[in-house]
Design a protein around this motif. Structure first.
Motif, PDB file in Angstrom:
ATOM      1  N   ARG A 110     -10.737   2.050  -7.954  1.00  0.00           N
ATOM      2  CA  ARG A 110     -11.882   1.547  -7.184  1.00  0.00           C
ATOM      3  C   ARG A 110     -12.431   0.236  -7.723  1.00  0.00           C
ATOM      4  NH1 ARG A 110     -15.082   7.186  -6.081  1.00  0.00           N
ATOM      5  NH2 ARG A 110     -13.791   7.846  -4.301  1.00  0.00           N
TER       6      ARG A 110
ATOM      7  N   ARG B  62      -8.814   1.939   2.109  1.00  0.00           N
ATOM      8  CA  ARG B  62      -8.008   3.137   1.880  1.00  0.00           C
ATOM      9  C   ARG B  62      -7.788   3.369   0.389  1.00  0.00           C
ATOM     10  NH1 ARG B  62      -5.283   5.526   6.211  1.00  0.00           N
ATOM     11  NH2 ARG B  62      -4.786   7.091   4.642  1.00  0.00           N
ATOM     12  N   ILE B  63      -7.596   2.300  -0.363  1.00  0.00           N
ATOM     13  CA  ILE B  63      -7.421   2.443  -1.809  1.00  0.00           C
ATOM     14  C   ILE B  63      -8.710   2.956  -2.440  1.00  0.00           C
ATOM     15  CG2 ILE B  63      -7.026   1.186  -3.971  1.00  0.00           C
ATOM     16  CD1 ILE B  63      -5.145  -0.667  -2.376  1.00  0.00           C
TER      17      ILE B  63
ATOM     18  N   LYS C 283     -10.935   4.712  -1.053  1.00  0.00           N
ATOM     19  CA  LYS C 283     -11.119   6.102  -0.618  1.00  0.00           C
ATOM     20  C   LYS C 283     -10.195   7.073  -1.345  1.00  0.00           C
ATOM     21  CE  LYS C 283     -10.453   9.056   3.443  1.00  0.00           C
ATOM     22  NZ  LYS C 283     -10.005   9.094   4.858  1.00  0.00           N
ATOM     23  N   ASP C 284      -8.924   6.706  -1.478  1.00  0.00           N
ATOM     24  CA  ASP C 284      -7.908   7.643  -1.951  1.00  0.00           C
ATOM     25  C   ASP C 284      -7.627   7.601  -3.446  1.00  0.00           C
ATOM     26  OD1 ASP C 284      -7.605   8.378   0.704  1.00  0.00           O
ATOM     27  OD2 ASP C 284      -5.925   7.013   1.050  1.00  0.00           O
ATOM     28  N   PHE C 285      -8.001   6.498  -4.116  1.00  0.00           N
ATOM     29  CA  PHE C 285      -7.645   6.336  -5.527  1.00  0.00           C
ATOM     30  C   PHE C 285      -8.870   5.940  -6.358  1.00  0.00           C
ATOM     31  CE2 PHE C 285      -4.051   5.161  -2.836  1.00  0.00           C
ATOM     32  CZ  PHE C 285      -3.088   6.051  -3.280  1.00  0.00           C
TER      33      PHE C 285
ATOM     34  N   TYR D 168     -17.389   3.574   5.882  1.00  0.00           N
ATOM     35  CA  TYR D 168     -16.748   4.162   4.712  1.00  0.00           C
ATOM     36  C   TYR D 168     -17.527   3.894   3.433  1.00  0.00           C
ATOM     37  CZ  TYR D 168     -13.883   4.725   0.678  1.00  0.00           C
ATOM     38  OH  TYR D 168     -13.463   5.066  -0.575  1.00  0.00           O
TER      39      TYR D 168
ATOM     40  N   SER E 219       0.901   4.145  -2.870  1.00  0.00           N
ATOM     41  CA  SER E 219       0.589   5.546  -2.582  1.00  0.00           C
ATOM     42  C   SER E 219       1.690   6.486  -3.045  1.00  0.00           C
ATOM     43  CB  SER E 219       0.340   5.739  -1.083  1.00  0.00           C
ATOM     44  OG  SER E 219       1.512   5.473  -0.336  1.00  0.00           O
TER      45      SER E 219
ATOM     46  N   PHE F 229      -8.441   4.816   9.810  1.00  0.00           N
ATOM     47  CA  PHE F 229      -9.163   5.867   9.116  1.00  0.00           C
ATOM     48  C   PHE F 229      -9.053   7.174   9.882  1.00  0.00           C
ATOM     49  CE2 PHE F 229     -11.115   2.102   7.472  1.00  0.00           C
ATOM     50  CZ  PHE F 229     -11.283   2.409   6.127  1.00  0.00           C
TER      51      PHE F 229
ATOM     52  N   GLN G  35       0.657   2.764 -10.377  1.00  0.00           N
ATOM     53  CA  GLN G  35      -0.381   2.427  -9.397  1.00  0.00           C
ATOM     54  C   GLN G  35      -1.285   1.307  -9.904  1.00  0.00           C
ATOM     55  OE1 GLN G  35      -2.265   6.188  -8.627  1.00  0.00           O
ATOM     56  NE2 GLN G  35      -0.813   6.749  -7.019  1.00  0.00           N
TER      57      GLN G  35
ATOM     58  N   TYR H 249       0.841  -1.207   0.000  1.00  0.00           N
ATOM     59  CA  TYR H 249       0.000   0.000   0.000  1.00  0.00           C
ATOM     60  C   TYR H 249       0.875   1.255   0.000  1.00  0.00           C
ATOM     61  CZ  TYR H 249      -3.027   3.760   1.499  1.00  0.00           C
ATOM     62  OH  TYR H 249      -3.670   4.964   1.583  1.00  0.00           O
TER      63      TYR H 249
END
Length: 354
Positions: free
Chosen positions: A268, A259-260, A262-264, A302, A217, A353, A224, A213
């Protein structure tokens, strides 16, 4: 190979060749060792059935180290000459060297791996085997398997980071990574993938997931996608239900994927596919439902916020809620209140989180 003095150091933002070596030695050293052992003739003895040098033969073969490319030998000599202790240097970059050479050793013709123009894959495969044999001699035949065991996490991460979904040179598909990990299991006397990743009560799998991860990031957008596919393959191809049921591994898997997601946004779809696969594989096992209960609140809090924005996330959230609605009335309440909190493993703050 090219002499080091021909390297355009300014293109790499370094003032000299010495600085270039210091900065990029983890990439240069494995390639230099490989090129140093480039074969003129296939003089090494391999397994009659697989065509590969077997783990127990590393460093014990009587085949001589070929002279190979004299320029490459000059290059590696330049790298090593400035180091007082070559053994320490090889041990320091052991994982980088082993992951690269092991992937080449296991890159068969059916894997899609391509050799540079004017060369053959067999030539590079045998050169890599000789490189590993040379490395084992340099660090000590008895110490080599122990170093592989100590550096297993870093070797696996190195293999996964070199995994590619699109043909490039070198190109290591996920199949090649799987072959390399099987080879690693043989070297360190581990029976299978499950035992490899379940080691130390799941700490090995946990550290690999967290590290992957982190690399994702920090990577470029193109990298990625490749790293996400490597994570996906790790979760669905190597970490079987028995390993995923280890609390710390399950927790890390769910949190990394969330987290992936959420952030990328561009990742998804792949992350959601992995989430659904993990959830479904665990819930079907004995005690799987109770294990997932401990993660319901984190995942649902989330996923619910993005369920209306993304169809992929919506499917994950639907799976999440239906699991407990259909199978165990009242389970969401247990998860929300933390009544089953004793099942929650200690998790690194880096994955919590905000």
């Amino acid at each position: 190979g090219h002499p080091l003095l021909s390297i355009p150091t300014t293109c790499f933002a370094v003032p000299s060749v010495e600085n270039f070596i210091d900065k990029f030695i983890s990439q240069v050293l494995p390639i230099a060792i490989l090129t140093m052992h480039k074969l003129r003739t296939p003089s090494i003895t391999t397994s009659a059935t697989s065509g590969y040098l077997q783990p127990q033969q590393l460093g014990t073969t009587s085949a001589p180290v070929d002279s190979g490319d004299s320029t490459a030998i000059d290059t590696i000599n330049d790298i090593l000459r400035a180091r007082a202790d070559v053994g320490s240097l090889l041990k320091e970059h052991f994982a980088d060297i082993v992951s690269f050479l092991t992937l080449l050793c296991k890159a068969d013709d059916d894997s899609g791996t391509k050799a540079p123009a004017g060369t053959t894959l067999q030539e590079y495969r045998l050169s890599a085997e000789k490189g590993l044999a040379w490395l084992r001699t340099q660090v000590g035949s008895d110490l080599f398997p122990e170093l592989c065991k100590r550096n297993a996490e870093a070797i696996i991460i190195g293999c996964l980071r070199l995994c590619r979904d699109t043909p490039t040179v070198p190109y290591f598909s996920f199949k090649v990574v799987g072959n390399a990990m099987s080879y690693l299991c043989e070297i360190i006397s581990v029976p299978n993938f499950s035992a490899l990743f379940s080691a130390h009560n799941g700490d090995r799998a946990y550290m690999i997931l967290v590290s992957m991860y982190k690399h994702l990031s920090e990577a470029s957008s193109g990298q990625q996608v490749e790293l996400m596919k490597a994570i996906q393959g790790l979760l669905t191809g190597f970490l079987g239900p028995s390993c995923l049921k280890i609390p710390i591994v399950l927790d890390a898997s769910i949190r990394v994927l969330c987290r992936i997601i959420k952030d990328f946004p561009s990742l998804r779809s792949l992350a959601c596919e992995s989430f659904r696969n993990i959830w479904e594989s665990v819930v079907e096992t004995k005690d799987g439902l109770s294990l997932l209960t401990a993660h319901f609140h984190v995942a649902s809090s989330y996923l619910s916020s993005l369920a209306t924005e993304s169809a992929d996330v919506g499917k994950c959230y639907e799976l999440l809620t239906e699991t407990f609605t259909d199978r165990a009335e009242g389970m969401p309440f247990l998860a929300r209140t933390g009544s089953n909190g004793n099942m929650r493993p200690k998790v690194d703050n880096a994955l919590r989180f905000a």
